[in-house]
Design a protein around this motif. Structure first.
Motif, PDB file in Angstrom:
ATOM      1  N   LEU A  45       0.836  -1.202   0.000  1.00 42.27           N
ATOM      2  CA  LEU A  45       0.000   0.000   0.000  1.00 42.27           C
ATOM      3  C   LEU A  45       0.872   1.254   0.000  1.00 42.27           C
ATOM      4  O   LEU A  45       0.618   2.200  -0.764  1.00 42.27           O
ATOM      5  CB  LEU A  45      -0.918  -0.022   1.219  1.00 42.27           C
ATOM      6  CG  LEU A  45      -1.968   1.093   1.315  1.00 42.27           C
ATOM      7  CD1 LEU A  45      -3.213   0.595   2.040  1.00 42.27           C
ATOM      8  CD2 LEU A  45      -1.426   2.321   2.077  1.00 42.27           C
ATOM      9  N   SER A  49       1.323   3.659  -3.335  1.00 46.70           N
ATOM     10  CA  SER A  49       0.883   5.052  -3.167  1.00 46.70           C
ATOM     11  C   SER A  49       1.994   6.018  -3.552  1.00 46.70           C
ATOM     12  O   SER A  49       1.744   7.033  -4.221  1.00 46.70           O
ATOM     13  CB  SER A  49       0.455   5.285  -1.716  1.00 46.70           C
ATOM     14  OG  SER A  49      -0.611   4.440  -1.353  1.00 46.70           O
ATOM     15  N   TRP A  61     -10.003  10.284  -8.574  1.00 44.88           N
ATOM     16  CA  TRP A  61     -10.518   9.177  -7.772  1.00 44.88           C
ATOM     17  C   TRP A  61      -9.909   7.844  -8.181  1.00 44.88           C
ATOM     18  O   TRP A  61      -9.954   6.868  -7.421  1.00 44.88           O
ATOM     19  CB  TRP A  61     -12.031   9.104  -7.903  1.00 44.88           C
ATOM     20  CG  TRP A  61     -12.479   8.746  -9.313  1.00 44.88           C
ATOM     21  CD1 TRP A  61     -12.746   9.607 -10.319  1.00 44.88           C
ATOM     22  CD2 TRP A  61     -12.680   7.429  -9.823  1.00 44.88           C
ATOM     23  NE1 TRP A  61     -13.101   8.934 -11.455  1.00 44.88           N
ATOM     24  CE2 TRP A  61     -13.073   7.588 -11.174  1.00 44.88           C
ATOM     25  CE3 TRP A  61     -12.572   6.147  -9.302  1.00 44.88           C
ATOM     26  CZ2 TRP A  61     -13.363   6.502 -11.990  1.00 44.88           C
ATOM     27  CZ3 TRP A  61     -12.857   5.056 -10.119  1.00 44.88           C
ATOM     28  CH2 TRP A  61     -13.235   5.231 -11.450  1.00 44.88           C
ATOM     29  N   LEU A  63      -6.809   7.073  -8.514  1.00 41.74           N
ATOM     30  CA  LEU A  63      -5.575   6.723  -7.809  1.00 41.74           C
ATOM     31  C   LEU A  63      -5.833   5.866  -6.565  1.00 41.74           C
ATOM     32  O   LEU A  63      -5.217   4.804  -6.417  1.00 41.74           O
ATOM     33  CB  LEU A  63      -4.803   7.989  -7.456  1.00 41.74           C
ATOM     34  CG  LEU A  63      -4.357   8.857  -8.652  1.00 41.74           C
ATOM     35  CD1 LEU A  63      -3.446   9.984  -8.181  1.00 41.74           C
ATOM     36  CD2 LEU A  63      -3.677   8.017  -9.698  1.00 41.74           C
ATOM     37  N   PRO A  64      -6.716   6.289  -5.634  1.00 44.35           N
ATOM     38  CA  PRO A  64      -6.993   5.393  -4.496  1.00 44.35           C
ATOM     39  C   PRO A  64      -7.614   4.073  -4.934  1.00 44.35           C
ATOM     40  O   PRO A  64      -7.386   3.033  -4.301  1.00 44.35           O
ATOM     41  CB  PRO A  64      -7.954   6.205  -3.618  1.00 44.35           C
ATOM     42  CG  PRO A  64      -8.472   7.291  -4.485  1.00 44.35           C
ATOM     43  CD  PRO A  64      -7.409   7.591  -5.483  1.00 44.35           C
ATOM     44  N   VAL A  67      -4.719   1.880  -5.980  1.00 38.88           N
ATOM     45  CA  VAL A  67      -4.011   1.366  -4.797  1.00 38.88           C
ATOM     46  C   VAL A  67      -4.808   0.228  -4.176  1.00 38.88           C
ATOM     47  O   VAL A  67      -4.253  -0.817  -3.795  1.00 38.88           O
ATOM     48  CB  VAL A  67      -3.779   2.492  -3.771  1.00 38.88           C
ATOM     49  CG1 VAL A  67      -3.181   1.914  -2.487  1.00 38.88           C
ATOM     50  CG2 VAL A  67      -2.859   3.560  -4.350  1.00 38.88           C
ATOM     51  N   ALA A  68      -6.112   0.419  -4.063  1.00 43.57           N
ATOM     52  CA  ALA A  68      -6.971  -0.622  -3.488  1.00 43.57           C
ATOM     53  C   ALA A  68      -6.927  -1.894  -4.331  1.00 43.57           C
ATOM     54  O   ALA A  68      -6.896  -3.011  -3.789  1.00 43.57           O
ATOM     55  CB  ALA A  68      -8.408  -0.114  -3.380  1.00 43.57           C
TER      56      ALA A  68
END
Length: 244
Positions: A45, A49, A61, A63-64, A67-68
């Motif tokens: 994570l 990031s 939105w 990007l997160p 990562v998820a």
């Protein structure tokens, strides 16, 4: 391409440099209940990031969500892998699936869409790529079977000889590796590398041959090496002749 390289770098750091052997052992033993599994996910994570933070893409939105996706895919893949035997095949498959996930994220964030899929499919299914895959595959198991069959009568002569046993399947892997190296040297035109490879193998084998004082074993190894080198050179020559 910079985004993909950053994602791959983050993956390499997280999977190989910031994952302790004790974490792997803990995951193999405890599976879903392993604390090390969640520490490993936290490492990915952080690195993913950072990779997206330094990537030349706009903040959104996605990007997160990316990562998820990396963390969740790592959780699923590593959990499945914890139930499998740790061997080379499973390691390669594990890393291949991780790479496909990163490839998808790159195409998604860079809005490459079906263009990337088409280009990759064109490269993978091109005659040149298929020829290379066929050449390297032929140099492995089929060539080992060919050499084993050709030397079968000599193998029977050595069955009763006093010879310490080597590592299981090590000879086969050595043969695969040396033939792949020879083909690669031929393709890039570095024939001196083949000479160094032959010299290195001779040096490592010299102690075994002299300690056994066994002429039959010496001749057997020499025949096997010559067969292996001859087939690899022939395959490399075919590949170089047909490739542009």
């Amino acid at each position: 391409m910079e985004l993909l390289l950053l994602l791959i770098l983050a993956h390499i750091l997280g999977d190989f440099y910031f994952q302790k052997n004790s974490w792997v052992a803990c995951r193999q033993e405890n599976h879903l209940k392993s604390p090390a599994l969640y520490k490993h996910l936290l490492v990915h994570l952080v690195f993913t990031s950072l990779a997206l933070l330094f990537a030349p893409i706009a903040i959104s939105w996605q990007l997160p969500a990316a990562v998820a996706l990396v963390v969740i895919s790592h959780f699923i893949i590593d959990l499945i892998k914890s139930y499998l035997r740790p061997n080379l095949l499973n390691l390669v498959l594990d890393q291949l699936v991780h790479f496909l996930v990163l490839l998808f994220i790159w195409a998604w964030l860079d809005n490459l869409g079906w263009e990337l899929v088409y280009e990759l499919g064109y490269i993978l299914l091109s005659p040149e790529t298929l020829l290379l895959i066929a050449i390297y595959l032929i140099a492995a198991t089929p060539t080992s079977i060919l050499i084993s069959t050709a030397l079968k009568s000599y193998t029977r002569q050595l069955e009763n000889a006093e010879d310490p046993q080597g590592l299981e399947k090590a000879g086969r892997l050595i043969g695969y590796t040396e033939r792949w190296l020879i083909i690669s040297f031929v393709l890039v035109g570095q024939y001196t590398g083949i000479g160094f490879l032959l010299a290195a193998k001779s040096i490592f084998r010299f102690g075994d041959l002299t300690s056994n004082h066994e002429r039959r074993l010496t001749e057997y190894m020499l025949l096997g090496t010559l067969f292996s080198f001859a087939v690899a050179l022939a395959l490399g020559g075919i590949a170089r002749y047909w490739l542009p």
